[in-house]
Design an enzyme around this catalytic site. Sequence first.
Site, PDB file in Angstrom:
ATOM      1  N   LYS A  96       1.476  -1.093  -0.208  1.00  9.93           N
ATOM      2  CA  LYS A  96       0.031  -0.057  -0.251  1.00  9.93           C
ATOM      3  C   LYS A  96       1.257   0.949  -0.152  1.00  9.93           C
ATOM      4  O   LYS A  96       2.267   1.475   0.547  1.00  9.93           O
ATOM      5  CB  LYS A  96      -1.036  -0.457   1.311  1.00  9.93           C
ATOM      6  CG  LYS A  96      -2.085  -1.410   1.080  1.00  9.93           C
ATOM      7  CD  LYS A  96      -3.186  -1.029   1.703  1.00  9.93           C
ATOM      8  CE  LYS A  96      -4.435  -1.675   1.446  1.00  9.93           C
ATOM      9  NZ  LYS A  96      -5.406  -1.770   2.996  1.00  9.93           N
ATOM     10  N   ARG A 121      -3.664 -10.338   5.562  1.00 12.06           N
ATOM     11  CA  ARG A 121      -4.302 -10.042   3.890  1.00 12.06           C
ATOM     12  C   ARG A 121      -2.991  -9.821   3.231  1.00 12.06           C
ATOM     13  O   ARG A 121      -2.629  -8.479   3.317  1.00 12.06           O
ATOM     14  CB  ARG A 121      -4.820  -9.428   4.024  1.00 12.06           C
ATOM     15  CG  ARG A 121      -5.967  -9.880   2.764  1.00 12.06           C
ATOM     16  CD  ARG A 121      -7.153  -8.499   2.765  1.00 12.06           C
ATOM     17  NE  ARG A 121      -7.336  -9.020   1.507  1.00 12.06           N
ATOM     18  CZ  ARG A 121      -7.011  -8.033   0.590  1.00 12.06           C
ATOM     19  NH1 ARG A 121      -6.679  -6.634   0.197  1.00 12.06           N
ATOM     20  NH2 ARG A 121      -7.596  -7.758  -1.231  1.00 12.06           N
TER      21      ARG A 121
END
Length: 279
Positions: free
Chosen positions: A224, A258
């Site tokens: 991210k 995740r």
Amino acid sequence: MEKYINVNGKLMDLNTPQVMGILNVTPDSFYAESRKQTEEGIINRVNQIISEGASIIDIGAYSSRPFADDVSPDEEMSRLRKGLSIIRKEVPEAIVSVDTFRSDIAKMCVEEYGVAIINDISAGELDKEMFPTVAQLGVPYILMHMKGTPQDMQANPMYDNLLKEVFYYFSEKLAALRDLGTKDIILDPGFGFGKTIEDNYKLLNNLQEFSIFDLPILVGVSRKSMIYKLLGTTPQEALNGTTVIDTISLMKGANILRVHDVREAVESVNIFREMKEQN
């Protein structure tokens, strides 16, 4: 507190951290290498997730990257039907989570394809029928904090007190879910969803505080912008940073990671477990 969830009638032990592998059946997810739309691409990715040691496949057909285009329910459902059909054929025993905020799609995935977990980025905010639907389906529910929608969440996120607001948000949502009889709930602080880089690292620094809820914690930071913008790189170059944050998260109490890169996350878990066993 011991942490287990009921998955397809069996208890999954989350006291041992688990890895959730991301399968994006989308054309526009932020990390290009994760996009799989052809049958061959989906088959290869599913087999990679399982062979590298993930215990959950998280399939998503609606990109939740900042400023992403909206996707119609019909298009989302069509993409998921294709992906879930392939998963059921290739790895019928796999534990599958569906990344959706739409209750009718969640219901279809559970009832028609045996999906075991609902992963909702909006915590019921984008579909008021989600909470009753999850309660009726009786499946574990991942409750994530997001400020705004994928279309506007990163426009100008602001908090008076980040931790206080996230905690209050979870408290309200948990009360509503429990009133409906929902039992298995997993909390996701929502890294990157309506948060500045500084907000994300404040969440990470205080991740252990989420233990107050006595619920499993899922961390999703894989490649991210909190990593690549901080380091001045790209999603393609953010694997090392992802592994660093995943490891920090494990040490602060994360139960599920995740990730796009399963092998590296599983290695982090194995190293963390070995360290803990030497206490």
